[in-house]
Motif scaffolding. Structure first.
Motif, PDB file in Angstrom:
ATOM      1  N   ARG A 363     -23.448 -38.929  52.187  1.00 52.07           N
ATOM      2  CA  ARG A 363     -24.430 -38.454  51.051  1.00 52.07           C
ATOM      3  C   ARG A 363     -25.500 -39.320  50.460  1.00 52.07           C
ATOM      4  NH1 ARG A 363     -26.546 -36.798  47.498  1.00 52.07           N
ATOM      5  NH2 ARG A 363     -26.251 -35.762  45.146  1.00 52.07           N
ATOM      6  N   ILE A 364     -25.806 -40.005  50.648  1.00 52.17           N
ATOM      7  CA  ILE A 364     -27.094 -41.223  50.693  1.00 52.17           C
ATOM      8  C   ILE A 364     -28.033 -40.849  51.565  1.00 52.17           C
ATOM      9  CG2 ILE A 364     -27.990 -43.181  50.484  1.00 52.17           C
ATOM     10  CD1 ILE A 364     -24.467 -44.246  49.444  1.00 52.17           C
ATOM     11  N   PRO A 365     -28.287 -40.630  52.948  1.00 49.15           N
ATOM     12  CA  PRO A 365     -28.958 -39.849  53.288  1.00 49.15           C
ATOM     13  C   PRO A 365     -28.926 -38.461  53.334  1.00 49.15           C
ATOM     14  CG  PRO A 365     -27.634 -41.631  54.728  1.00 49.15           C
ATOM     15  CD  PRO A 365     -26.821 -41.228  53.767  1.00 49.15           C
ATOM     16  N   GLY A 366     -27.920 -37.670  53.680  1.00 44.05           N
ATOM     17  CA  GLY A 366     -27.830 -36.366  53.715  1.00 44.05           C
ATOM     18  C   GLY A 366     -27.474 -35.949  55.467  1.00 44.05           C
ATOM     19  N   GLY A 367     -27.097 -35.406  55.783  1.00 42.58           N
ATOM     20  CA  GLY A 367     -26.759 -34.890  56.916  1.00 42.58           C
ATOM     21  C   GLY A 367     -25.547 -35.209  57.272  1.00 42.58           C
ATOM     22  N   LYS A 368     -24.763 -34.477  58.383  1.00 43.74           N
ATOM     23  CA  LYS A 368     -23.413 -33.789  59.163  1.00 43.74           C
ATOM     24  C   LYS A 368     -23.557 -34.407  60.560  1.00 43.74           C
ATOM     25  CE  LYS A 368     -20.882 -31.006  56.072  1.00 43.74           C
ATOM     26  NZ  LYS A 368     -20.631 -29.481  55.711  1.00 43.74           N
ATOM     27  N   GLU A 369     -22.886 -35.364  61.097  1.00 47.47           N
ATOM     28  CA  GLU A 369     -22.678 -34.947  62.181  1.00 47.47           C
ATOM     29  C   GLU A 369     -21.175 -35.286  62.652  1.00 47.47           C
ATOM     30  OE1 GLU A 369     -24.182 -38.722  64.853  1.00 47.47           O
ATOM     31  OE2 GLU A 369     -23.679 -39.411  62.394  1.00 47.47           O
ATOM     32  N   PRO A 370     -20.898 -34.444  64.190  1.00 50.00           N
ATOM     33  CA  PRO A 370     -19.200 -34.648  64.720  1.00 50.00           C
ATOM     34  C   PRO A 370     -19.228 -35.791  65.062  1.00 50.00           C
ATOM     35  CG  PRO A 370     -20.690 -33.505  66.348  1.00 50.00           C
ATOM     36  CD  PRO A 370     -22.064 -33.494  65.098  1.00 50.00           C
ATOM     37  N   VAL A 371     -18.534 -36.246  64.212  1.00 51.54           N
ATOM     38  CA  VAL A 371     -17.384 -37.859  65.158  1.00 51.54           C
ATOM     39  C   VAL A 371     -16.235 -38.023  65.419  1.00 51.54           C
ATOM     40  CG1 VAL A 371     -17.591 -39.773  64.313  1.00 51.54           C
ATOM     41  CG2 VAL A 371     -19.097 -39.248  62.987  1.00 51.54           C
ATOM     42  N   ALA A 372     -16.035 -38.994  66.506  1.00 51.45           N
ATOM     43  CA  ALA A 372     -14.059 -38.727  67.076  1.00 51.45           C
ATOM     44  C   ALA A 372     -13.329 -39.381  66.023  1.00 51.45           C
ATOM     45  CB  ALA A 372     -14.795 -39.030  68.494  1.00 51.45           C
ATOM     46  N   VAL A 373     -12.237 -38.543  65.990  1.00 51.80           N
ATOM     47  CA  VAL A 373     -11.507 -38.622  64.703  1.00 51.80           C
ATOM     48  C   VAL A 373     -11.618 -40.155  65.157  1.00 51.80           C
ATOM     49  CG1 VAL A 373      -9.539 -39.082  63.672  1.00 51.80           C
ATOM     50  CG2 VAL A 373     -10.724 -36.984  64.249  1.00 51.80           C
ATOM     51  N   GLY A 374     -11.155 -40.277  66.210  1.00 48.19           N
ATOM     52  CA  GLY A 374     -10.221 -42.258  66.294  1.00 48.19           C
ATOM     53  C   GLY A 374     -11.539 -43.369  66.742  1.00 48.19           C
ATOM     54  N   GLU A 375     -12.825 -42.388  66.947  1.00 45.71           N
ATOM     55  CA  GLU A 375     -13.689 -43.776  66.072  1.00 45.71           C
ATOM     56  C   GLU A 375     -14.501 -43.911  64.906  1.00 45.71           C
ATOM     57  OE1 GLU A 375     -17.268 -42.270  67.960  1.00 45.71           O
ATOM     58  OE2 GLU A 375     -16.439 -42.494  69.734  1.00 45.71           O
ATOM     59  N   LEU A 376     -13.929 -43.663  63.755  1.00 44.69           N
ATOM     60  CA  LEU A 376     -14.052 -43.082  62.382  1.00 44.69           C
ATOM     61  C   LEU A 376     -13.495 -44.182  61.549  1.00 44.69           C
ATOM     62  CD1 LEU A 376     -12.970 -39.653  60.871  1.00 44.69           C
ATOM     63  CD2 LEU A 376     -14.721 -40.635  61.112  1.00 44.69           C
ATOM     64  N   ALA A 377     -12.594 -45.822  61.919  1.00 48.39           N
ATOM     65  CA  ALA A 377     -12.113 -46.570  61.323  1.00 48.39           C
ATOM     66  C   ALA A 377     -12.892 -47.736  61.704  1.00 48.39           C
ATOM     67  CB  ALA A 377     -10.533 -46.694  61.593  1.00 48.39           C
ATOM     68  N   GLU A 378     -13.489 -47.454  62.752  1.00 53.86           N
ATOM     69  CA  GLU A 378     -14.110 -48.548  63.579  1.00 53.86           C
ATOM     70  C   GLU A 378     -15.795 -48.458  62.779  1.00 53.86           C
ATOM     71  OE1 GLU A 378     -16.075 -50.990  66.926  1.00 53.86           O
ATOM     72  OE2 GLU A 378     -14.743 -49.360  67.585  1.00 53.86           O
ATOM     73  N   LEU A 379     -16.388 -46.795  62.429  1.00 53.40           N
ATOM     74  CA  LEU A 379     -17.653 -46.135  62.415  1.00 53.40           C
ATOM     75  C   LEU A 379     -18.279 -46.964  61.354  1.00 53.40           C
ATOM     76  CD1 LEU A 379     -20.158 -45.272  63.190  1.00 53.40           C
ATOM     77  CD2 LEU A 379     -19.324 -42.919  63.427  1.00 53.40           C
ATOM     78  N   LEU A 380     -16.583 -46.101  59.815  1.00 56.40           N
ATOM     79  CA  LEU A 380     -17.676 -46.035  58.552  1.00 56.40           C
ATOM     80  C   LEU A 380     -17.563 -46.991  58.339  1.00 56.40           C
ATOM     81  CD1 LEU A 380     -14.663 -43.474  57.798  1.00 56.40           C
ATOM     82  CD2 LEU A 380     -17.450 -42.739  57.991  1.00 56.40           C
ATOM     83  N   PRO A 381     -17.130 -48.164  58.415  1.00 59.52           N
ATOM     84  CA  PRO A 381     -17.349 -49.704  57.705  1.00 59.52           C
ATOM     85  C   PRO A 381     -19.442 -50.275  57.938  1.00 59.52           C
ATOM     86  CG  PRO A 381     -15.194 -50.110  57.852  1.00 59.52           C
ATOM     87  CD  PRO A 381     -15.962 -48.938  59.173  1.00 59.52           C
ATOM     88  N   LYS A 382     -19.866 -49.565  58.532  1.00 55.09           N
ATOM     89  CA  LYS A 382     -20.809 -49.470  59.117  1.00 55.09           C
ATOM     90  C   LYS A 382     -21.249 -48.552  58.574  1.00 55.09           C
ATOM     91  CE  LYS A 382     -19.475 -51.948  64.130  1.00 55.09           C
ATOM     92  NZ  LYS A 382     -19.840 -50.967  65.061  1.00 55.09           N
ATOM     93  N   VAL A 383     -21.328 -47.461  58.665  1.00 60.93           N
ATOM     94  CA  VAL A 383     -22.341 -46.335  58.118  1.00 60.93           C
ATOM     95  C   VAL A 383     -22.166 -47.151  56.397  1.00 60.93           C
ATOM     96  CG1 VAL A 383     -22.203 -43.986  57.452  1.00 60.93           C
ATOM     97  CG2 VAL A 383     -21.731 -45.011  59.813  1.00 60.93           C
TER      98      VAL A 383
END
Length: 470
Positions: A363-383
């Motif tokens: 929401r904040i910078p805008g934009g969409k991209e596909p991400v592997a479901v298994g990577e979400l838990a590690e990726l989202l805190p950084k995002v």
């Protein structure tokens, strides 16, 4: 024919955009009595998160929570002349109760310096009782002539701190500690709102105070909003209420005091600082919901994957909501979450399921991209941390780019039409401040040349921050 926008564009009508957003994002409604508001669950969730973050910082500063009555005897307010004069136009006074005239009218709490001092004078006997550090979360009533939801309402929610100290220096330092390390830290590091910390002029300081410290932020339209204040009360209320203590030397001494507060006005500041034409943008550290996981279609496999993903992200320490309401069209749900400003949407449909991915919408910078479901838990805190930092950077850049250095009153008034002005206090002074006020422009605060908080109104090199304000 082009589809009408969900919100009035900010550039067309900023006040209308603000009201549209409050309604469409389901933050609040007008109450039945003019100037009151009904805070809806999502809006109250924002306030609850503000309370939690603020309360932790207040307690770290040594203050303990208490509660004092809503009704204050009218005679209490008259004991401190400057205080009652400052609040007289805003008071709501009760003259009848239980079908009878009251022997003494009572005031509905506009602030609690007077009633708290009545009890401080009982509780403080010796230097061993000091410092006494109290905070309360409460509602207050100030009769508002020009109400605006969250910004100026007849009744609003807040916290108010009240303290008593043995020395002027201890009280001064504590007021400054609250100003910088409680309020300043919270607004910068949680709300992601750039705030200028400064000193109010004599004209603008709190009624009954000897000094008021303020935090001023620039909103999306260039106006200023006072986000919080911390006051040095000196001994004014101590004299009026005989709040004194027996010193180590065996002498009776008056205490030195502070009071400080922030309110639901911060919700309005959050909206006007970070919102855009698509809705609210909530800083991830504040957000009641950091991640919403949406099911695009209602088949069993998708719903199972959405719920499993939601549980996995919750286990990773994120604040998550699962949206599996597939009886409501996906597009409408996506727009609703965008309006509410949830930082991240994770969207899962049949095609994503086949690929082992999810669509990540930021929401904040805008934009969409596909991400592997298994990577979400590690990726989202950084995002989320990236997006938190981006909001603060945008808030600061707006303030810096729309602040002009000027030398004359005319230049200050002109600059305040589009943003803020910085003018040497020696070039403005109280006479120039009064002249600007006639044009609807106020001195928001004084800062030192290096941006720090000055120790006195007339300290050499003081600079006045001048703006139109809410």
């Amino acid at each position: 024919m082009a589809k009408a926008p969900v919100l009035t564009p900010q550039a067309d009508d900023f006040p209308r955009w603000y009201q549209d957003l409050i309604n469409k994002a389901e933050l609040a409604d007008n109450g039945p009595v003019r100037g009151t508001m009904v805070i809806r669950p999502y809006g109250y969730g924002l306030w609850e998160r503000m309370q939690q973050e603020m309360d932790a910082r207040i307690k770290d500063a040594g203050a303990a929570n208490a509660y004092f009555p809503l009704f204050i005897p009218q005679s209490y307010l008259t004991r401190e002349a400057e205080h009652v004069e400052g609040f007289a136009p805003e008071l709501a006074v009760v003259t009848h109760g239980g079908g009878k005239d009251l022997e003494e009218p009572v005031v509905v709490r506009p602030t609690s310096e007077t009633i708290i001092n009545e009890y401080f004078s009982k509780w403080v006997q010796s230097y061993r009782d000091l410092p006494l550090l109290i905070n309360q979360w409460a509602n207050v009533v100030r009769w508002e002539m020009r109400p605006r939801v969250f910004l100026r309402t007849t009744e609003f929610l807040w916290q108010e701190g009240h303290t008593a100290h043995a020395t002027y220096e201890d009280a001064r330092d504590y007021a400054a500690r609250i100003h910088r390390h409680v309020y300043g830290d919270f607004m910068t590091n949680v709300l992601a709102i750039d705030a200028v910390l400064g000193r109010k002029t004599a004209k603008e300081r709190f009624a009954g105070a000897i000094n008021t410290l303020t935090l001023e932020s620039m909103m999306g339209d260039g106006k200023a909003l006072q986000m919080g204040t911390s006051h040095e009360l000196g001994q004014n209320f101590a004299k009026a209420f005989h709040t004194q203590y027996l010193s180590k030397d065996g002498e009776q001494e008056l205490v030195w005091q502070t009071s400080w507060g922030t309110s639901t006005r911060m919700v309005g500041g959050l909206i006007m600082s970070h919102g855009d034409d698509n809705g609210l943008r909530v800083p991830p550290r504040l957000a009641p919901v950091q991640v919403v996981v949406l099911a695009i279609k209602g088949d069993d496999a998708v719903l199972a994957a959405v719920r499993e993903t939601g549980n996995r992200l919750k286990a990773a320490g994120l604040r998550v909501q699962v949206d599996d309401r597939t009886d409501t069209p996906f597009g409408r749900r996506a727009v609703d979450w965008e309006l509410k400003g949830v930082p991240v949407r994770v969207e899962i449909g049949p095609r994503d399921l086949e690929n082992g991915t999810a669509m990540l919408a930021r929401r904040i910078p805008g934009g969409k991209e596909p991400v592997a479901v298994g990577e979400l838990a590690e990726l989202l805190p950084k995002v989320l941390e990236e997006d938190q930092a981006l909001l603060l950077a945008q808030s600061r850049e707006r303030r810096e780019s729309r602040t002009a250095d000027v030398r004359t009153i005319a230049e200050a008034a002109e600059a305040a039409a589009a943003g803020w002005a910085r003018i040497p206090w020696s070039d403005l002074g109280p006479e120039g401040e009064a002249e600007l006020a006639e044009q609807g422009v106020t001195v928001r605060c004084l800062v030192a040349e290096d941006g720090s908080v000055p120790e006195a109104d007339d300290a050499p090199g003081n600079v006045a921050i001048v703006a139109r304000a809410y």
